[in-house]
Design a protein around this motif. Structure first.
Motif, PDB file in Angstrom:
ATOM      1  N   MET A   1       2.170  -5.600   3.805  1.00  0.00           N
ATOM      2  CA  MET A   1       3.059  -6.502   3.105  1.00  0.00           C
ATOM      3  C   MET A   1       4.108  -5.716   2.309  1.00  0.00           C
ATOM      4  O   MET A   1       5.294  -5.949   2.452  1.00  0.00           O
ATOM      5  N   LEU A   2       3.657  -4.780   1.458  1.00  0.00           N
ATOM      6  CA  LEU A   2       4.599  -3.994   0.662  1.00  0.00           C
ATOM      7  C   LEU A   2       5.426  -3.064   1.535  1.00  0.00           C
ATOM      8  O   LEU A   2       6.614  -2.867   1.288  1.00  0.00           O
ATOM      9  N   ARG A   4       6.323  -3.546   4.650  1.00  0.00           N
ATOM     10  CA  ARG A   4       7.341  -4.348   5.343  1.00  0.00           C
ATOM     11  C   ARG A   4       8.493  -4.686   4.396  1.00  0.00           C
ATOM     12  O   ARG A   4       9.662  -4.604   4.777  1.00  0.00           O
ATOM     13  N   LEU A   5       8.173  -5.044   3.175  1.00  0.00           N
ATOM     14  CA  LEU A   5       9.205  -5.350   2.182  1.00  0.00           C
ATOM     15  C   LEU A   5      10.045  -4.106   1.891  1.00  0.00           C
ATOM     16  O   LEU A   5      11.278  -4.182   1.816  1.00  0.00           O
ATOM     17  N   ALA A  88       0.072  -0.065  -1.796  1.00  0.00           N
ATOM     18  CA  ALA A  88      -1.080  -0.967  -1.677  1.00  0.00           C
ATOM     19  C   ALA A  88      -2.365  -0.244  -2.095  1.00  0.00           C
ATOM     20  O   ALA A  88      -3.168  -0.789  -2.850  1.00  0.00           O
ATOM     21  N   GLU A  92      -4.630  -1.005  -5.448  1.00  0.00           N
ATOM     22  CA  GLU A  92      -6.075  -1.247  -5.337  1.00  0.00           C
ATOM     23  C   GLU A  92      -6.858  -0.309  -6.264  1.00  0.00           C
ATOM     24  O   GLU A  92      -7.806  -0.734  -6.935  1.00  0.00           O
ATOM     25  N   GLN A  98      -6.445  -6.109  -3.998  1.00  0.00           N
ATOM     26  CA  GLN A  98      -5.702  -5.795  -2.790  1.00  0.00           C
ATOM     27  C   GLN A  98      -4.458  -6.665  -2.735  1.00  0.00           C
ATOM     28  O   GLN A  98      -4.564  -7.898  -2.718  1.00  0.00           O
ATOM     29  N   PRO A  99      -3.272  -6.051  -2.687  1.00  0.00           N
ATOM     30  CA  PRO A  99      -2.053  -6.845  -2.583  1.00  0.00           C
ATOM     31  C   PRO A  99      -2.080  -7.700  -1.311  1.00  0.00           C
ATOM     32  O   PRO A  99      -2.505  -7.261  -0.258  1.00  0.00           O
ATOM     33  N   GLY A 100      -1.661  -8.918  -1.454  1.00  0.00           N
ATOM     34  CA  GLY A 100      -1.637  -9.845  -0.327  1.00  0.00           C
ATOM     35  C   GLY A 100      -2.922 -10.617  -0.121  1.00  0.00           C
ATOM     36  O   GLY A 100      -2.941 -11.570   0.642  1.00  0.00           O
ATOM     37  N   ALA A 101      -3.987 -10.201  -0.793  1.00  0.00           N
ATOM     38  CA  ALA A 101      -5.259 -10.922  -0.662  1.00  0.00           C
ATOM     39  C   ALA A 101      -5.182 -12.223  -1.462  1.00  0.00           C
ATOM     40  O   ALA A 101      -4.496 -12.317  -2.468  1.00  0.00           O
ATOM     41  N   ASP A 102      -5.877 -13.221  -0.985  1.00  0.00           N
ATOM     42  CA  ASP A 102      -5.906 -14.494  -1.694  1.00  0.00           C
ATOM     43  C   ASP A 102      -6.569 -14.313  -3.055  1.00  0.00           C
ATOM     44  O   ASP A 102      -7.579 -13.627  -3.188  1.00  0.00           O
TER      45      ASP A 102
END
Length: 105
Positions: A1-2, A4-5, A88, A92, A98-102
């Motif tokens: 996620m990070l 890709r950004l 990421a 953690e 964890q970035p992007g985790a719900d």
């Protein structure tokens, strides 16, 4: 996620620096991040009455704050990307999620 950004910011930044003849050496990434932090600080000072409003409305100043925050985020991601920092993994380790985790309720 990070990652890709960061890649998206890199694409945009590459176009900008090429169009303006800017060379991004190793120092540029950190110096640009520092510059953007200064601009964010200025926007915050204006919005909170600690700096001259320069004729800007409250709405304009709020938008400036958002824009400068986006610049800081972008340049932080560019700095991390340039220096092969796995944000990421660092998040953690340091923030214990964890970035992007719900996020649980």
């Amino acid at each position: 996620m990070l990652r890709r950004l960061a890649d998206q910011f890199e694409k945009s930044s590459s176009v900008h620096v090429a169009a303006n003849g800017i060379e991004r050496d190793a120092d540029w990434f950190l110096l640009k991040l520092q510059e953007e932090m200064g601009e964010l600080t200025q926007a915050w000072n204006r919005l909170t009455g600690r700096g001259r409003a320069k004729g800007r409305s409250a709405e304009d100043m709020q938008r400036d704050l958002a824009d400068e925050t986006a610049d800081v985020l972008g340049h932080l991601l560019l700095f991390a990307r340039r220096n092969d920092i796995d944000l990421a993994a660092a998040i953690e380790r340091k923030w214990l999620f964890q970035p992007g985790a719900d996020v649980g309720n």
